[in-house]
Design an enzyme around this catalytic site. Structure first.
Site, short mmCIF file in Angstrom:
data_model
loop_
_atom_site.label_atom_id
_atom_site.label_comp_id
_atom_site.label_asym_id
_atom_site.label_seq_id
_atom_site.Cartn_x
_atom_site.Cartn_y
_atom_site.Cartn_z
N ARG A 1 -7.18 5.61 -3.60
CA ARG A 1 -6.27 6.94 -3.61
C ARG A 1 -6.46 7.31 -5.09
O ARG A 1 -6.45 5.98 -5.67
CB ARG A 1 -4.98 7.33 -2.95
CG ARG A 1 -5.46 6.80 -1.41
CD ARG A 1 -4.65 8.38 -1.30
NE ARG A 1 -4.68 8.13 0.71
CZ ARG A 1 -3.95 9.87 1.19
NH1 ARG A 1 -3.74 10.34 0.52
NH2 ARG A 1 -4.73 9.88 2.29
N SER B 1 -4.02 14.78 7.95
CA SER B 1 -4.12 13.63 6.91
C SER B 1 -5.80 14.02 6.87
O SER B 1 -6.22 13.45 8.20
CB SER B 1 -3.73 12.08 7.24
OG SER B 1 -2.49 11.64 7.27
N TYR C 1 0.89 -1.02 -0.07
CA TYR C 1 0.28 -0.18 0.41
C TYR C 1 1.02 1.51 0.17
O TYR C 1 1.93 1.66 0.72
CB TYR C 1 -1.20 0.18 1.61
CG TYR C 1 -1.62 1.88 1.15
CD1 TYR C 1 -2.42 1.35 0.17
CD2 TYR C 1 -1.09 2.16 2.14
CE1 TYR C 1 -3.31 3.31 0.42
CE2 TYR C 1 -1.34 3.70 2.27
CZ TYR C 1 -2.51 4.26 1.75
OH TYR C 1 -3.09 5.33 1.22
P1 GTP Z 1 -4.03 13.49 2.73
O1 GTP Z 1 -3.54 13.55 1.11
O2 GTP Z 1 -4.39 12.19 3.47
O3 GTP Z 1 -2.48 13.86 3.29
O4 GTP Z 1 -5.31 14.42 3.09
P2 GTP Z 1 -5.27 16.13 2.67
O5 GTP Z 1 -4.53 17.14 3.70
O6 GTP Z 1 -4.50 16.17 1.59
O7 GTP Z 1 -7.08 16.38 2.64
P3 GTP Z 1 -7.99 16.71 1.68
O8 GTP Z 1 -7.78 17.79 1.05
O9 GTP Z 1 -8.00 15.42 0.63
O10 GTP Z 1 -9.24 16.68 2.16
C1 GTP Z 1 -10.08 15.85 3.11
C2 GTP Z 1 -11.45 15.77 3.69
O11 GTP Z 1 -11.54 17.51 4.12
C3 GTP Z 1 -12.66 16.21 2.90
O12 GTP Z 1 -13.57 15.20 2.89
C4 GTP Z 1 -12.39 17.00 2.60
O13 GTP Z 1 -13.91 17.51 2.07
C5 GTP Z 1 -12.16 17.72 3.29
N1 GTP Z 1 -12.28 19.30 3.38
C6 GTP Z 1 -11.51 19.79 2.58
N2 GTP Z 1 -11.32 21.49 2.79
C7 GTP Z 1 -12.35 21.41 3.33
C8 GTP Z 1 -12.77 22.49 3.86
O14 GTP Z 1 -12.88 24.09 3.95
N3 GTP Z 1 -14.88 22.88 5.05
C9 GTP Z 1 -14.22 21.69 5.01
N4 GTP Z 1 -15.82 21.88 5.89
N5 GTP Z 1 -13.94 20.81 4.62
C10 GTP Z 1 -13.16 19.97 3.98
C1 SPV Z 2 -1.41 11.11 4.56
O1 SPV Z 2 -1.86 9.74 5.28
O2 SPV Z 2 -1.17 11.85 4.85
C2 SPV Z 2 -0.80 11.08 2.78
C3 SPV Z 2 -1.21 9.58 2.28
O3 SPV Z 2 -0.50 11.48 2.25
S1 SPV Z 2 0.21 8.48 1.72
O4 SPV Z 2 1.06 8.89 0.94
O5 SPV Z 2 -0.12 7.03 2.21
O6 SPV Z 2 0.80 8.63 3.36
MN MN Z 3 -0.73 13.17 3.46
#
Ligand code: GTP
Ligand code: SPV
Ligand code: MN
Length: 592
Positions: A374, A247, A196
């Site tokens: 993903r 995350s 993964y």
């Molecule tokens: P990783 O790839 O795991 O590091 O995550 P990430 O930090 O890039 O998070 P991502 O942008 O994928 O968003 C995660 C969740 O947060 C999604 O389900 C979005 O719907 C929610 N989200 C993102 N921005 C906002 C916001 O401004 N407001 C709200 N309410 N939810 C948000």
């Molecule tokens: C996170 O978990 O913050 C990610 C996905 O961006 S991974 O590459 O699996 O860590």
């Molecule tokens: Mn991340």
């Protein structure tokens, strides 16, 4: 030109893993075709409908292998204390012995691929080279998107260049024989028993954060779990912001933000540099400059739609690898929250027959895509990609923002008083676990700088390093905290979020450019409500009031939890952070 250190290491690892053959990856298109065909013939990859999804591939992981396994992830340093209370620790001897026993003969009948890759633009002083040995074509094809790979990297490495030795083997994909080990003192990573993402794309969290953070401390720079975006204001100037959120707290969404109409009309644009990792250095101008060491996105699929993130949807339309989403009988791809019709019939992420509305024996809905499914997509396909992406200097960082999910406590945005106070704000940050994923709703986990699972050494030393970086800069970025997730008493979000977050970023830039005053509170500078531009938005003055409130009782309670967390680092915690903590307590009593 051969690199004798590389050659002998590959030979040594092959002696242990005993692959049938060794293939050096060069990075050509023809090689990609060959590997893809081989993986399709064995079922490791599946071809979705190429008319709808040109150049895309589909992959399913084992059912117990769908997320990073933090409890099987170790930092192997000579001294236990160097790994800190924030990491699982194992001695290097024990690590090599235990993983070695699993690796022994594990590639019999398989091919070992040698993948030279570069994190950061080739030729940039920011960049680091790694070489991953893997028995997974899926990993090779992912690395091809996420990093710069192949012959040009070997050329950069030369005959004696430094590289991170990354060894990955699927072995039996048995969770009981799975270990993700980091040897920062040897610049090496061993990962066995998983297939993964973050466990096996060793370039990403393993190298670019855990190993790189260790190097960054020694070499005087920062390796962070941060997005970087550029905001073009109506006057044509572009300023850059780096942001650390844990995350699933919105980095990818913020990095690809599309401004709402009134802002678009006035000429605001957002340029994406990166969505997950930032490497930042102090340049000769005494300022902080950052690059995204990655070349692609490894983003969460569920919830991504033309409504929530059109730039991401555009990016994944072609040449993308999808992991653990729904595959339709017609070869279509689908996930929850995609906002299009699901296929009438298909297979879920486990490979079981699936149809919309499917229920299990207890009558509960069966999700089609795994919540952590993903996409792996090239950054070059992102419509908002910055023209500065490959610049060897990176971009100058004007502001750093920290954030997380806090239903009650943290205001929409506040600014720290200075760098050292900003480091305290980052070091004491926390985020609520979401009910769906991690159990107890509202339970708060401390996650300093969103780096808790990714800092490759003792976090007390990491805080010290951050403090020292501030002293070395002549104009350090201003540090802010944001919270898009504050709720009213009925549990509704008070702030619309997503594209409207630019309204907050605009205030942040106005503060950086000394264009706007603010209100001083115990925790930092908070905007005057009239200074957040709400044009075209339906947020009531009462909601705005609530969003910007700093409640004394809540913060006194928070301060207790911060104190308890700081205690876990014992005497190693920098005195400055104790001083900052006392400062907060004093201000809470005086100012309230
Ligand atoms: P990783 O790839 O795991 O590091 O995550 P990430 O930090 O890039 O998070 P991502 O942008 O994928 O968003 C995660 C969740 O947060 C999604 O389900 C979005 O719907 C929610 N989200 C993102 N921005 C906002 C916001 O401004 N407001 C709200 N309410 N939810 C948000
Ligand atoms: C996170 O978990 O913050 C990610 C996905 O961006 S991974 O590459 O699996 O860590
Ligand atoms: Mn991340």
């Amino acid at each position: 030109m051969r690199h004798s250190g590389l050659d002998s290491w590959v030979e040594q690892m092959a002696d242990m893993c005993k692959p049938e053959r060794i293939v050096w990856i060069t990075g050509t298109e023809e090689e990609k075709q060959r590997l893809t065909e081989e993986a399709l013939s064995t079922g490791e990859l599946i071809l979705p409908d190429q008319k709808k999804w040109p150049g895309c591939l589909y992959h399913r992981t084992a059912q117990n292998d769908v997320a990073r396994t933090e409890d099987l992830t170790f930092i192997c340093t000579t001294l236990r204390d160097d790994a800190g209370p924030n990491n699982n620790w194992m001695s290097p001897e024990e690590g090599y012995r235990r993983a070695g026993a699993i690796f022994e003969g594990s590639m019999r009948g398989r091919t070992m691929y040698v993948v030279p890759f570069c994190m950061g633009p080739i030729g940039s002083p920011f960049s680091k080279v790694g070489v991953e040995l893997t028995d997974s074509i899926y990993v090779v094809l992912n690395l091809r998107i996420m990093t710069r790979i192949g012959t040009e990297v070997l050329e950069q490495l030369g005959a004696a260049g430094e590289f991170t030795k990354c060894l990955h083997g699927k072995a039996e994909l048995d969770i009981k024989k799975r270990l993700i080990l980091h040897f920062p003192e040897d610049n090496a990573i061993w990962s066995v028993g998983s297939g993964y993402g973050g466990n096996v794309l060793l370039n990403k969290k393993c190298l670019a954060l855990r190993i790189a953070s260790f190097m960054a401390r020694q070499e005087g720079w920062l390796a962070e779990h941060m997005l970087i975006l550029g905001i073009e204001r109506p006057n044509g100037q572009i300023q850059y912001i780096a942001g650390a959120f844990p995350s699933a707290c919105g980095k990818t969404n913020l990095a690809m933000l599309i401004p709402p109409e009134p802002f678009k009309e006035r000429g605001y644009k957002v340029w994406t540099i990166g969505d997950d990792i930032a490497w930042m250095r102090i340049d000769t101008d005494g300022q902080l400059w950052g690059v995204n060491p990655e070349a692609g996105f490894f983003g969460v699929a569920p919830g991504t739609s033309m409504k929530t993130n059109p730039n991401a949807m555009e990016t994944v339309r072609k040449n993308t690898i999808f992991t653990n989403v729904v595959l339709g009988k017609d070869g279509s791809l689908w996930w929850e929250g995609m906002d299009v019709e699901p296929p009438a019939e298909g297979w879920d992420w486990k490979g079981n027959p699936w149809h919309p509305g499917k229920k299990d024996e207890e009558g509960k809905p069966v999700v089609g895509a795994h919540p952590n499914s993903r996409f792996t997509a090239p950054l070059a396909q992102c419509p908002s990609r910055s023209f500065r992406l490959d610049h060897h200097h990176g971009v100058p960082i004007s502001a750093i923002i920290f954030g997380g999910r806090r239903a009650r406590l943290a205001p929409l945005v506040y600014e720290s008083f200075n760098w050292a106070h900003g480091v305290y704000v980052g070091a004491s940050m926390a985020s609520e676990r979401t009910a769906a994923q991690f159990g107890k709703l509202g339970e708060v986990r401390r996650d300093p700088m969103a780096m808790l699972p990714f800092c490759g050494y003792n976090m007390a030393d990491y805080f010290e390093h951050w403090l020292r970086m501030g002293v070395r800069m002549n104009r350090p970025p201003r540090i802010f905290n944001v919270n898009w997730f504050r709720q009213d008493d009925d549990g509704n979000y008070l702030w619309p979020g997503f594209g409207d977050n630019i309204r907050v970023l605009e205030w942040i830039l106005a503060r950086c450019n000394r264009e706007v005053e603010a209100q001083k509170t115990a925790i930092g500078f908070v905007p005057k409500p009239e200074d957040i531009d709400l044009s075209g938005l339906d947020v009531s003055p009462e909601a705005m009031q609530q969003l910007l409130t700093v409640n004394k009782e809540d913060w006194l309670e928070e301060a207790k939890q911060i104190d308890a967390f700081f205690q876990t680092f014992g005497k190693r915690l920098p005195l400055e952070l104790h001083a900052q903590h006392e400062g907060l307590l004093r201000r809470l009593d005086v100012i309230g």
